[in-house]
Design a protein around this motif. Structure first.
Motif, PDB file in Angstrom:
ATOM      1  N   PRO A  60     -26.366  -7.244  14.639  1.00  5.44           N
ATOM      2  CA  PRO A  60     -27.708  -6.670  14.777  1.00  5.44           C
ATOM      3  C   PRO A  60     -28.381  -6.612  13.411  1.00  5.44           C
ATOM      4  O   PRO A  60     -27.772  -6.984  12.394  1.00  5.44           O
ATOM      5  CB  PRO A  60     -27.435  -5.267  15.334  1.00  5.44           C
ATOM      6  CG  PRO A  60     -26.067  -4.940  14.821  1.00  5.44           C
ATOM      7  CD  PRO A  60     -25.310  -6.242  14.803  1.00  5.44           C
TER       8      PRO A  60
ATOM      9  N   ASP B  41     -30.136  -0.914  13.617  1.00  5.19           N
ATOM     10  CA  ASP B  41     -28.964  -1.146  14.463  1.00  5.19           C
ATOM     11  C   ASP B  41     -27.773  -1.602  13.622  1.00  5.19           C
ATOM     12  O   ASP B  41     -26.624  -1.228  13.900  1.00  5.19           O
ATOM     13  CB  ASP B  41     -29.281  -2.180  15.538  1.00  5.19           C
ATOM     14  CG  ASP B  41     -30.227  -1.644  16.602  1.00  5.19           C
ATOM     15  OD1 ASP B  41     -30.305  -0.400  16.758  1.00  5.19           O
ATOM     16  OD2 ASP B  41     -30.898  -2.447  17.270  1.00  5.19           O
ATOM     17  N   TYR B  42     -28.045  -2.420  12.610  1.00  7.24           N
ATOM     18  CA  TYR B  42     -26.957  -2.850  11.727  1.00  7.24           C
ATOM     19  C   TYR B  42     -26.452  -1.679  10.898  1.00  7.24           C
ATOM     20  O   TYR B  42     -25.242  -1.512  10.714  1.00  7.24           O
ATOM     21  CB  TYR B  42     -27.446  -3.973  10.815  1.00  7.24           C
ATOM     22  CG  TYR B  42     -26.365  -4.535   9.903  1.00  7.24           C
ATOM     23  CD1 TYR B  42     -25.183  -5.040  10.421  1.00  7.24           C
ATOM     24  CD2 TYR B  42     -26.543  -4.557   8.522  1.00  7.24           C
ATOM     25  CE1 TYR B  42     -24.193  -5.563   9.598  1.00  7.24           C
ATOM     26  CE2 TYR B  42     -25.561  -5.079   7.681  1.00  7.24           C
ATOM     27  CZ  TYR B  42     -24.389  -5.585   8.227  1.00  7.24           C
ATOM     28  OH  TYR B  42     -23.414  -6.088   7.402  1.00  7.24           O
TER      29      TYR B  42
END
Length: 250
Positions: free
Chosen positions: A234, A238-239
């Motif tokens: 992602p 999100d990462y």
């Protein structure tokens, strides 16, 4: 001069041997291919080659296993390996961490490629989990920037531009300009493979393995672990959440 005194005098000249990673610090070793622009130009497709990515992934796996790291990230010709704050490898000496990580990367990539290649290494330190999340966000942003630049440069080269002409054409261009350049050549940057735009992540996953206990004559289940390679990472928040989850205490 006595032998002991002579040896002590010589060892005292190893000025940086006593330099160690502070206790409790998050440590990341980042290795980079030495002279890889020249090494890859006539051996692999540009701007990305799945074979080269496989070799870098194999190298990252070897490093993650050798150092028992928490997380590994690779993009282009670089690999970052995250060590747990409690790790005491080589007495946490910087010289050892740097030299051995570069050596392992060089040996693993050479084995995968079938010809000699070399890496250098450096150590990054963080004092908190947030620092670690910031670091990997930074490297992923660099991966995206480099991927966009690389696709633009090699698209121009493949359409007849020289090195100098392609470089000159990209000077001062914005991200929007570069995306438009690719679009004019039938390339949608956002639809390119995720691993090219965001890099790859590797971490340990546990799994259950069915077995049999011959002494008790009963089936048993053993917990094992293996390295998971994620080619569809992602991005952005999100990462960051993924990294935060992977480094939480277990």
């Amino acid at each position: 001069m006595r032998c002991d005194d002579f040896e002590a005098e010589q060892r005292a000249r190893e000025w940086f041997h006593s330099l160690v990673v502070p206790p409790g610090a998050w440590t990341i070793m980042r290795v980079d291919g030495r002279g890889f622009s020249r090494f890859t130009e006539n051996r692999f497709d540009k701007p990305f080659d799945l074979r080269f990515s496989g070799m870098m992934t194999a190298t990252a796996e070897a490093m993650l296993a050798e150092f028992n790291g928490r997380y590994a990230y690779t993009e282009s010709d670089e690999i970052s390996i995250l060590l747990d704050p409690t790790v005491d490898l080589f007495g946490r000496t910087v010289e050892k961490l740097v030299s051995i990580s570069a050596g392992i990367a060089s040996a693993a990539f050479t084995h995968a490629a079938g010809e000699p290649a070399h890496f250098d290494s450096r150590v990054w330190l963080g004092t908190s989990a947030d620092d670690v999340v910031d670091y990997f966000s930074w490297r992923q942003a660099d991966a995206t920037r480099c991927a966009l630049n690389g696709w633009c440069y090699w698209t121009l080269r493949q359409h007849g531009k020289s090195r100098q002409e392609a470089t000159k054409a990209l000077e001062g261009t914005s991200t929007a300009d570069k995306n438009e350049l690719l679009f004019r050549h039938g390339i949608n940057f956002n639809e390119l493979p995720t691993w090219q735009r965001r890099g790859l992540g590797l971490w340990w996953k546990t799994y259950d393995r069915a077995g049999y206990d011959p002494l008790r004559r009963i089936p048993v289940t053993a917990t094992r672990r293996r390295i998971h390679t994620e080619r569809d990472l992602p991005m952005k928040d999100d990462y960051r959440e993924l990294i935060a989850r992977l480094i939480r205490p277990t």
